[in-house]
Write an enzyme that holds these catalytic residues in place. Structure first.
Site, PDB file in Angstrom:
ATOM      1  N   ASP A   1       0.861  -1.183   0.000  1.00 39.20           N
ATOM      2  CA  ASP A   1       0.000   0.000   0.000  1.00 39.20           C
ATOM      3  C   ASP A   1       0.896   1.231   0.000  1.00 39.20           C
ATOM      4  O   ASP A   1       1.960   1.232   0.644  1.00 39.20           O
ATOM      5  CB  ASP A   1      -0.916   0.027   1.223  1.00 39.20           C
ATOM      6  CG  ASP A   1      -1.924   1.169   1.137  1.00 39.20           C
ATOM      7  OD1 ASP A   1      -2.970   0.973   0.501  1.00 39.20           O
ATOM      8  OD2 ASP A   1      -1.645   2.252   1.685  1.00 39.20           O
TER       9      ASP A   1
ATOM     10  N   GLU B   1       0.813   5.701   0.137  1.00 42.81           N
ATOM     11  CA  GLU B   1       0.143   6.999   0.233  1.00 42.81           C
ATOM     12  C   GLU B   1       0.951   7.976  -0.608  1.00 42.81           C
ATOM     13  O   GLU B   1       2.185   7.849  -0.714  1.00 42.81           O
ATOM     14  CB  GLU B   1       0.065   7.463   1.683  1.00 42.81           C
ATOM     15  CG  GLU B   1      -0.648   6.501   2.616  1.00 42.81           C
ATOM     16  CD  GLU B   1      -2.087   6.229   2.223  1.00 42.81           C
ATOM     17  OE1 GLU B   1      -2.711   7.131   1.616  1.00 42.81           O
ATOM     18  OE2 GLU B   1      -2.586   5.127   2.501  1.00 42.81           O
TER      19      GLU B   1
ATOM     20  N   HIS C   1      -5.656   4.766   6.043  1.00 41.14           N
ATOM     21  CA  HIS C   1      -4.959   5.717   5.152  1.00 41.14           C
ATOM     22  C   HIS C   1      -3.518   5.972   5.572  1.00 41.14           C
ATOM     23  O   HIS C   1      -2.911   6.951   5.122  1.00 41.14           O
ATOM     24  CB  HIS C   1      -5.723   7.042   5.026  1.00 41.14           C
ATOM     25  CG  HIS C   1      -7.068   6.889   4.359  1.00 41.14           C
ATOM     26  ND1 HIS C   1      -7.210   6.347   3.104  1.00 41.14           N
ATOM     27  CD2 HIS C   1      -8.316   7.169   4.800  1.00 41.14           C
ATOM     28  CE1 HIS C   1      -8.494   6.317   2.793  1.00 41.14           C
ATOM     29  NE2 HIS C   1      -9.189   6.813   3.804  1.00 41.14           N
TER      30      HIS C   1
ATOM     31  N   ASP D   1      -3.124  -0.093   6.177  1.00 41.06           N
ATOM     32  CA  ASP D   1      -3.917  -0.517   5.013  1.00 41.06           C
ATOM     33  C   ASP D   1      -3.350  -1.784   4.393  1.00 41.06           C
ATOM     34  O   ASP D   1      -4.104  -2.685   3.984  1.00 41.06           O
ATOM     35  CB  ASP D   1      -3.966   0.602   3.976  1.00 41.06           C
ATOM     36  CG  ASP D   1      -4.849   1.765   4.415  1.00 41.06           C
ATOM     37  OD1 ASP D   1      -5.439   1.671   5.514  1.00 41.06           O
ATOM     38  OD2 ASP D   1      -4.951   2.754   3.673  1.00 41.06           O
TER      39      ASP D   1
END
Length: 770
Positions: free
Chosen positions: A604, A606, A742, A747
């Site tokens: 994952d 961001e 998030h 995540d």
């Protein structure tokens, strides 16, 4: 220098237009009509500034222009240039239906609304109110519905917004372009792309002959070239028309056909047949919508009969496949009518006795056995049922051929993903001279990379002696291989539109030439030369080879079909034909196996935004999973070297201060690339995360090419019917801990649990994306 930085000289467009006229005068004078010669003379008599302006307009999109939008430094007195172009008849005020349609299509929303205001004020009674929130297509529809766009209204608009001009002599100009390019063109964009280095010339020939020497032949070919984009426009807008409008359009084409010129060469004949077949298919689409509750004339039955006859009429204008197949199917569907039954028998017999191609013959044979002799299954079904089954690792889902190549290599074969490219390469290299270098080669300008006669029978007819001379090389495989490899070396990587330079082509060719049944390659290459359009595709996926006891290669051809794949008609034809020629041909069904020791990497990220090419990663976490357990992990904040937007800071909790001292991605790239290795890349909405990781690694010199597994897609399949498949909602539904949503680590950890759920639900058949 990048293409966008290249500065073209001020008279660039004019120079190339003059070059075009010089070619037309030297090669095509005999096929020009008086109106074409008059256009050239008018242009040549214009002052330089008027020539410059007109040519600049010709190379813009559209027919109608606001003069304020077409001001050029090389045309200092635009008004004088415009006046001269008006006097010569090369410009005019917008007045024709084509002019108005062009302006309506290209005007912006603001201009359309102003036209509505101007034109609406002149009309009585008052028009219905146009909603302020109307979209551009809605405004255009409103203008057309209420007939607001007229020469008068467009003149009113131009008085407020600046003079509009419309190009004239477009049909004559298009004919000149057609003679040079051999297709319908509206500009000299090819010259621009060439000079920018985007579209290099073919480099095959330096001297070119005229495409046409017979005027009637050229004019007929041009007429059909113009019809093609008109039909494409109808096809693109077909769904937006109601049934009445669809039928009216088809009837209009039917009437126009009466005035079509007689095709005077094979290429034009094929274009006519393609037009008629496409019109037949559109008619059949309309026919499927006519039911008992849709009455367009007296009743649905009569309407269906009328449309059936219309479709038959279109198809009967084509003497070859696939129109012949559609005709036979229509006759069969209406065989309760004695005339239709008789027509069906005649059509079928024609296809069996004198087929236009192998596809037609195989279809007719199969049709006769199934429909008339009541054979329970088709040849296609029988062939599919005869297929053996091979089991491939699911790692290759989406890359079936690659997986099969590895499978057969493990069985001791030389294995290649060959498909059409092997046979096209053999054809192109063996016939390189007649294709590209002969004086008779139908390459008529520097931009053409495929002979223009290749898709018709003219290629073989015009160069039969030279083609047969090259085909004869195949009688001695050693000689043929030597010549093929010599041509391969001499022409390597030269761009052409016949075949691509497959990385294994030089390795595959000797195996094919030495391993093919005696005499068969000559027949196949001859068929391709005579009917390239139909005989150049459908070849099997794989070439397999083993050394025989005699030291020569024994080859097999394999067509692969995975779950969900279909076998197209041309593929079946090619497989059956190759089998009749004596090749060892196999159809193999693929089933998938999930390795119990498969390693997944669940990732994952961001980011600073949503576009991998522009935005950057701020947080990344990866968990390596095997046997359903996490065996290793990696995580890091990342300094994106740019500010994080405020709304993303609110969403993720990652601030500019948090990443200020974090490593740059380049500092963790090597470790991350090693961590990922050759695992399966797993993420929730995998394309987003994969795109960012691939972009970041690519900037650091670490290419990423892995199978992808999307937990959004797979959760929908494994657990259908849930209200939402967002990560947060799934975690809530399945009681998966997600305490810091998030952030990458939280995540990714939740996504690991989704992977486990999916694996628990289905152990095989998981779909990976290519």
């Amino acid at each position: 220098m990048a293409a966008s930085q290249l500065q073209l000289p001020p008279d660039y467009y004019l120079t190339h237009f003059r070059d075009l006229l010089a070619v037309l005068h030297s090669r095509y004078h005999s096929v020009l009509l008086p109106k074409h010669l008059q256009l050239i003379e008018k242009f040549q008599q214009l002052p330089l500034t008027a020539q410059r302006l007109w040519v600049r307009l010709l190379n813009r999109k559209g027919l109608v222009f606001a003069l304020k939008d077409v001001e050029y430094d090389e045309v200092p007195d635009q008004a004088a240039a415009v006046a001269m172009l008006f006097h010569a008849g090369l410009l005019d005020r917008p007045s024709t239906a084509e002019d108005l349609a062009d302006w309506l299509q290209r005007a912006n929303k603001e201009h359309l609304l102003e036209l509505v205001t101007l034109a609406g004020g002149e009309l009585d009674p008052v028009l219905p109110v146009l909603k302020k929130a109307s979209t551009k297509p809605q405004i255009q529809q409103y203008i057309e519905q209420h007939q607001l766009l007229t020469p008068g209204s467009i003149q009113l608009w131009s008085e407020q917004h600046g003079e509009l001009v419309a190009l004239r002599a477009q049909t004559e100009l298009q004919y000149l372009y057609f003679l040079y390019f051999g297709r319908f063109e509206t500009s000299l964009t090819a010259f621009t792309l060439r000079d920018l280095g985007i579209l290099p010339g073919s480099g095959f020939k330096q001297e070119f002959q005229a495409r046409y020497t017979d005027r009637d032949q050229a004019l007929a070919a041009f007429a059909y070239a113009r019809l093609k984009p008109q039909l494409q426009t109808l096809q693109q807008g077909w769904k937006s028309l109601d049934l009445l409008a669809q039928e009216a359009a088809l009837r209009q084409w039917q009437q126009q056909m009466l005035a079509w010129p007689e095709p005077l060469d094979d290429r034009t004949r094929l274009q006519r047949e393609a037009l008629c077949t496409a019109l037949g298919r559109l008619t059949e689409k309309l026919l499927t919508h006519v039911s008992g509750d849709v009455v367009l004339i007296d009743d649905a039955h009569r309407q269906r009969a009328a449309l059936t006859q219309l479709a038959i009429g279109f198809y009967q204008q084509s003497a070859s496949y696939p129109a012949s197949e559609r005709l036979l199917r229509l006759f069969y569907a209406n065989r309760t009518d004695p005339q239709m039954a008789q027509a069906m028998q005649q059509q079928l017999q024609q296809m069996l006795d004198n087929p236009s191609c192998d596809d037609e013959l195989w279809f007719a044979r199969d049709f006769a056995s199934r429909k008339l002799q009541q054979k329970p299954t088709s040849d296609l079904t029988d062939f599919l049922r005869s297929a053996a089954t091979i089991t491939l690792d699911e790692l290759y889902l989406g890359q079936t051929e690659r997986g099969a190549v590895q499978y057969f290599k493990q069985q001791g074969y030389q294995a290649f993903h060959a498909e059409n490219e092997l046979w096209l390469g053999l054809f192109g290299l063996l016939l390189w001279q007649p294709l590209f270098e002969s004086e008779q080669s139908a390459i008529y300008n520097e931009f053409e990379r495929r002979p223009r006669d290749l898709t018709s029978g003219e290629f073989y007819q015009r160069q039969q002696a030279l083609i047969e001379q090259q085909i004869a090389l195949l009688d001695d495989p050693a000689v043929a291989v030597k010549q093929l490899l010599k041509t391969y070396s001499a022409q390597f990587q030269k761009a052409n539109a016949v075949f691509s330079w497959h990385p294994d082509l030089a390795a595959m060719l000797p195996l094919l030439v030495h391993g093919a049944p005696a005499g068969t390659l000559s027949k196949i290459i001859r068929q391709m030369a005579q009917d390239f359009r139909r005989c150049s595709s459908g070849f099997p996926d794989l070439l397999l080879a083993r050394e025989s006891a005699a030291g020569t290669p024994e080859i097999q051809l394999v067509e692969l079909k995975a779950v969900g794949d279909s076998l197209r008609r041309n593929q079946l034809t090619r497989l059956m034909s190759l089998r009749e020629f004596g090749f060892a041909v196999s159809l193999m069904q693929v089933q998938w196996w999930q390795s119990p020791d498969r390693v997944y990497v669940v990732i994952d990220v961001e980011t600073t935004g949503g576009k991998a090419e522009n935005d950057r990663i701020t947080d990344i976490a990866a968990y390596k999973v095997q046997y359903g357990e996490i065996i290793d992990e990696f995580s890091s904040l990342v300094n994106p070297q740019r500010r994080i937007p405020y709304f993303i800071q609110k969403l993720t909790g990652i601030t500019n201060e948090m990443v200020a001292s974090a490593p740059l991605f380049s500092e963790i790239a090597a470790k991350l690339s090693e961590f990922i290795g050759d695992s399966i890349f797993v993420a929730h909405n995998v394309n987003f995360d994969y795109g960012f990781v691939r972009a970041e690694l690519g900037r650091c010199g670490y290419p990423l090419q892995l199978p992808k597994f999307c937990t959004v897609v797979q959760m929908r399949r494994a657990y259908p019917g849930l209200a939402s498949y967002s990560l947060g909602k799934l975690a809530q539904h399945f009681e998966i801990p997600l305490h810091n949503h998030h952030r990458a680590a939280a995540d990714a950890r939740a996504t690991v649990e989704l992977l486990k759920l999916i694996q628990a639900k289905t152990l095989v058949g998981v779909v990976l994306q290519d």
